[in-house]
Design a protein around this motif. Sequence first.
Motif, PDB file in Angstrom:
ATOM      1  N   GLY A  51     -53.483 -21.651  -1.946  1.00 50.91           N
ATOM      2  CA  GLY A  51     -54.140 -20.346  -1.896  1.00 50.91           C
ATOM      3  C   GLY A  51     -53.282 -19.324  -2.602  1.00 50.91           C
ATOM      4  N   GLY A  52     -53.836 -18.135  -2.778  1.00 55.28           N
ATOM      5  CA  GLY A  52     -53.115 -17.071  -3.452  1.00 55.28           C
ATOM      6  C   GLY A  52     -52.842 -15.910  -2.519  1.00 55.28           C
ATOM      7  N   ALA A  53     -51.674 -15.287  -2.692  1.00 55.88           N
ATOM      8  CA  ALA A  53     -51.312 -14.091  -1.933  1.00 55.88           C
ATOM      9  C   ALA A  53     -50.941 -12.993  -2.927  1.00 55.88           C
ATOM     10  CB  ALA A  53     -50.154 -14.374  -0.985  1.00 55.88           C
ATOM     11  N   ASP A  65     -33.949  -4.873  -9.025  1.00 61.86           N
ATOM     12  CA  ASP A  65     -33.822  -5.909  -8.008  1.00 61.86           C
ATOM     13  C   ASP A  65     -34.749  -7.038  -8.429  1.00 61.86           C
ATOM     14  OD1 ASP A  65     -33.051  -7.345  -5.730  1.00 61.86           O
ATOM     15  OD2 ASP A  65     -33.307  -5.631  -4.397  1.00 61.86           O
ATOM     16  N   ARG A  66     -34.680  -8.139  -7.736  1.00 67.52           N
ATOM     17  CA  ARG A  66     -35.446  -9.318  -8.139  1.00 67.52           C
ATOM     18  C   ARG A  66     -35.958 -10.031  -6.899  1.00 67.52           C
ATOM     19  NH1 ARG A  66     -35.404 -12.094 -12.896  1.00 67.52           N
ATOM     20  NH2 ARG A  66     -33.807 -10.717 -13.675  1.00 67.52           N
ATOM     21  N   LEU A  67     -37.272 -10.299  -6.869  1.00 69.72           N
ATOM     22  CA  LEU A  67     -37.858 -11.142  -5.827  1.00 69.72           C
ATOM     23  C   LEU A  67     -37.507 -12.572  -6.204  1.00 69.72           C
ATOM     24  CD1 LEU A  67     -39.719 -11.510  -3.345  1.00 69.72           C
ATOM     25  CD2 LEU A  67     -41.651 -11.554  -4.921  1.00 69.72           C
ATOM     26  N   VAL A  68     -36.650 -13.211  -5.389  1.00 69.77           N
ATOM     27  CA  VAL A  68     -36.147 -14.537  -5.750  1.00 69.77           C
ATOM     28  C   VAL A  68     -36.729 -15.670  -4.933  1.00 69.77           C
ATOM     29  CG1 VAL A  68     -33.982 -13.714  -6.776  1.00 69.77           C
ATOM     30  CG2 VAL A  68     -34.075 -14.208  -4.322  1.00 69.77           C
ATOM     31  N   ALA A  69     -37.302 -15.365  -3.755  1.00 66.76           N
ATOM     32  CA  ALA A  69     -37.851 -16.446  -2.927  1.00 66.76           C
ATOM     33  C   ALA A  69     -38.859 -15.878  -1.937  1.00 66.76           C
ATOM     34  CB  ALA A  69     -36.735 -17.169  -2.177  1.00 66.76           C
ATOM     35  N   LEU A  70     -39.771 -16.751  -1.510  1.00 67.20           N
ATOM     36  CA  LEU A  70     -40.747 -16.423  -0.473  1.00 67.20           C
ATOM     37  C   LEU A  70     -40.918 -17.653   0.388  1.00 67.20           C
ATOM     38  CD1 LEU A  70     -42.203 -15.527  -3.487  1.00 67.20           C
ATOM     39  CD2 LEU A  70     -43.340 -14.109  -1.828  1.00 67.20           C
ATOM     40  N   SER A  71     -41.335 -17.430   1.630  1.00 70.09           N
ATOM     41  CA  SER A  71     -41.653 -18.559   2.491  1.00 70.09           C
ATOM     42  C   SER A  71     -42.694 -18.128   3.507  1.00 70.09           C
ATOM     43  CB  SER A  71     -40.402 -19.089   3.196  1.00 70.09           C
ATOM     44  OG  SER A  71     -39.875 -18.105   4.061  1.00 70.09           O
ATOM     45  N   SER A  72     -43.488 -19.093   3.940  1.00 71.98           N
ATOM     46  CA  SER A  72     -44.485 -18.857   4.975  1.00 71.98           C
ATOM     47  C   SER A  72     -44.711 -20.161   5.721  1.00 71.98           C
ATOM     48  CB  SER A  72     -45.800 -18.380   4.359  1.00 71.98           C
ATOM     49  OG  SER A  72     -46.784 -18.223   5.365  1.00 71.98           O
ATOM     50  N   SER A  77     -44.697 -24.871   0.426  1.00 70.19           N
ATOM     51  CA  SER A  77     -43.863 -24.141  -0.524  1.00 70.19           C
ATOM     52  C   SER A  77     -44.626 -22.928  -1.044  1.00 70.19           C
ATOM     53  CB  SER A  77     -43.446 -25.040  -1.697  1.00 70.19           C
ATOM     54  OG  SER A  77     -44.573 -25.418  -2.454  1.00 70.19           O
ATOM     55  N   THR A  78     -43.867 -21.972  -1.568  1.00 71.03           N
ATOM     56  CA  THR A  78     -44.450 -20.780  -2.167  1.00 71.03           C
ATOM     57  C   THR A  78     -43.798 -20.579  -3.525  1.00 71.03           C
ATOM     58  OG1 THR A  78     -42.809 -19.408  -1.070  1.00 71.03           O
ATOM     59  CG2 THR A  78     -44.923 -19.617   0.031  1.00 71.03           C
ATOM     60  N   GLU A  79     -44.591 -20.114  -4.485  1.00 70.53           N
ATOM     61  CA  GLU A  79     -44.080 -19.892  -5.827  1.00 70.53           C
ATOM     62  C   GLU A  79     -44.638 -18.584  -6.376  1.00 70.53           C
ATOM     63  OE1 GLU A  79     -45.353 -23.275  -8.127  1.00 70.53           O
ATOM     64  OE2 GLU A  79     -43.987 -24.643  -7.097  1.00 70.53           O
ATOM     65  N   ILE A  80     -43.812 -17.900  -7.162  1.00 70.71           N
ATOM     66  CA  ILE A  80     -44.263 -16.718  -7.890  1.00 70.71           C
ATOM     67  C   ILE A  80     -44.860 -17.218  -9.199  1.00 70.71           C
ATOM     68  CG2 ILE A  80     -43.579 -14.524  -8.926  1.00 70.71           C
ATOM     69  CD1 ILE A  80     -40.975 -14.762  -7.163  1.00 70.71           C
ATOM     70  N   PRO A 111     -55.718 -10.605  -7.827  1.00 70.01           N
ATOM     71  CA  PRO A 111     -56.408 -11.808  -8.311  1.00 70.01           C
ATOM     72  C   PRO A 111     -56.825 -11.688  -9.772  1.00 70.01           C
ATOM     73  CG  PRO A 111     -57.264 -11.148  -6.174  1.00 70.01           C
ATOM     74  CD  PRO A 111     -56.356 -10.036  -6.644  1.00 70.01           C
ATOM     75  N   GLY A 112     -56.635 -12.782 -10.499  1.00 70.19           N
ATOM     76  CA  GLY A 112     -57.124 -12.869 -11.871  1.00 70.19           C
ATOM     77  C   GLY A 112     -56.346 -12.072 -12.885  1.00 70.19           C
ATOM     78  N   ASN A 113     -55.161 -11.567 -12.508  1.00 71.28           N
ATOM     79  CA  ASN A 113     -54.464 -10.680 -13.424  1.00 71.28           C
ATOM     80  C   ASN A 113     -52.968 -10.691 -13.139  1.00 71.28           C
ATOM     81  OD1 ASN A 113     -53.618  -8.614 -15.061  1.00 71.28           O
ATOM     82  ND2 ASN A 113     -54.717  -7.008 -13.997  1.00 71.28           N
ATOM     83  N   GLY A 114     -52.178 -11.140 -14.090  1.00 70.16           N
ATOM     84  CA  GLY A 114     -50.734 -11.025 -13.976  1.00 70.16           C
ATOM     85  C   GLY A 114     -50.112 -11.884 -12.898  1.00 70.16           C
ATOM     86  N   TYR A 115     -49.273 -11.259 -12.061  1.00 67.23           N
ATOM     87  CA  TYR A 115     -48.503 -11.987 -11.065  1.00 67.23           C
ATOM     88  C   TYR A 115     -49.272 -12.217  -9.776  1.00 67.23           C
ATOM     89  CZ  TYR A 115     -44.553 -10.776 -14.042  1.00 67.23           C
ATOM     90  OH  TYR A 115     -43.708 -10.640 -15.104  1.00 67.23           O
ATOM     91  N   HIS A 116     -48.919 -13.301  -9.093  1.00 64.74           N
ATOM     92  CA  HIS A 116     -49.455 -13.602  -7.763  1.00 64.74           C
ATOM     93  C   HIS A 116     -48.536 -14.627  -7.103  1.00 64.74           C
ATOM     94  CE1 HIS A 116     -51.150 -16.696 -10.381  1.00 64.74           C
ATOM     95  NE2 HIS A 116     -51.167 -17.478  -9.322  1.00 64.74           N
ATOM     96  N   ILE A 117     -48.746 -14.852  -5.821  1.00 62.44           N
ATOM     97  CA  ILE A 117     -47.956 -15.826  -5.083  1.00 62.44           C
ATOM     98  C   ILE A 117     -48.851 -17.030  -4.783  1.00 62.44           C
ATOM     99  CG2 ILE A 117     -46.622 -16.263  -2.971  1.00 62.44           C
ATOM    100  CD1 ILE A 117     -45.494 -14.042  -4.929  1.00 62.44           C
ATOM    101  N   MET A 118     -48.370 -18.215  -5.098  1.00 60.48           N
ATOM    102  CA  MET A 118     -49.101 -19.438  -4.768  1.00 60.48           C
ATOM    103  C   MET A 118     -48.555 -19.987  -3.459  1.00 60.48           C
ATOM    104  SD  MET A 118     -51.497 -20.102  -6.923  1.00 60.48           S
ATOM    105  CE  MET A 118     -51.888 -21.735  -6.337  1.00 60.48           C
ATOM    106  N   LEU A 119     -49.461 -20.213  -2.522  1.00 59.71           N
ATOM    107  CA  LEU A 119     -49.134 -20.863  -1.249  1.00 59.71           C
ATOM    108  C   LEU A 119     -49.549 -22.320  -1.411  1.00 59.71           C
ATOM    109  CD1 LEU A 119     -50.685 -18.090   1.018  1.00 59.71           C
ATOM    110  CD2 LEU A 119     -48.256 -18.444   0.555  1.00 59.71           C
ATOM    111  N   MET A 120     -48.584 -23.191  -1.595  1.00 63.77           N
ATOM    112  CA  MET A 120     -48.854 -24.597  -1.908  1.00 63.77           C
ATOM    113  C   MET A 120     -48.713 -25.467  -0.660  1.00 63.77           C
ATOM    114  SD  MET A 120     -48.837 -24.231  -5.384  1.00 63.77           S
ATOM    115  CE  MET A 120     -48.037 -25.429  -6.388  1.00 63.77           C
TER     116      MET A 120
END
Length: 169
Positions: A51-53, A65-72, A77-80, A111-120
């Motif tokens: 899914g997407g976040a 600064d830099r967003l380097v990691a996410l978790s849920s 796994s989560t990916e930028i 959604p549908g544009n640029g950056y998003h987070i993938m919840l895998m």
Amino acid sequence: MKHFLQRAAGIAAAAALLAAAPLSQAHEYKLGQLEIGHPYARATVPGQPAGGAYFSIENKGSAPDRLVALSSPVAKSTEIHTMAMEGNLMKMREVDGGLEVKPGQKIAMQPGNGYHIMLMGLSKPLKAGEKVPMTLTFEKAGKVDVTVNVEDAAAGAAGKDDMKGHMHH
């Protein structure tokens, strides 16, 4: 007459609360000089593995600064990711090394544009109305726990067909 005025005041107060209700959906978090706005995910269907976040990040400081990691806990796994049109094909790629947020910059994931987070590897479908926890880790500012509101799959700019025809690399 007094009873009528009390009742009218009660109705007016209830109407004011209802009018303000949509505003309460917008939720923000602050971490140092970073502001994270309205984290949300789209509802998924049973069997959908990912899914997407989405959310915004604004850097009100004077240093990047830099967003380097996410978790849920709802995903293995989560990916930028970033999406871009290449010819007639939308291509999605993981962002290597994290997502830099420059001073004064606001990145709006949608959604549908640029950056998003993938919840895998979702452990279960994301259902509209649910709230799921997510931890964002920034290189300098550290970690912040946010609540991701799960919204109807049609939420956002691209509608329900957001993932159709996209090629993952």
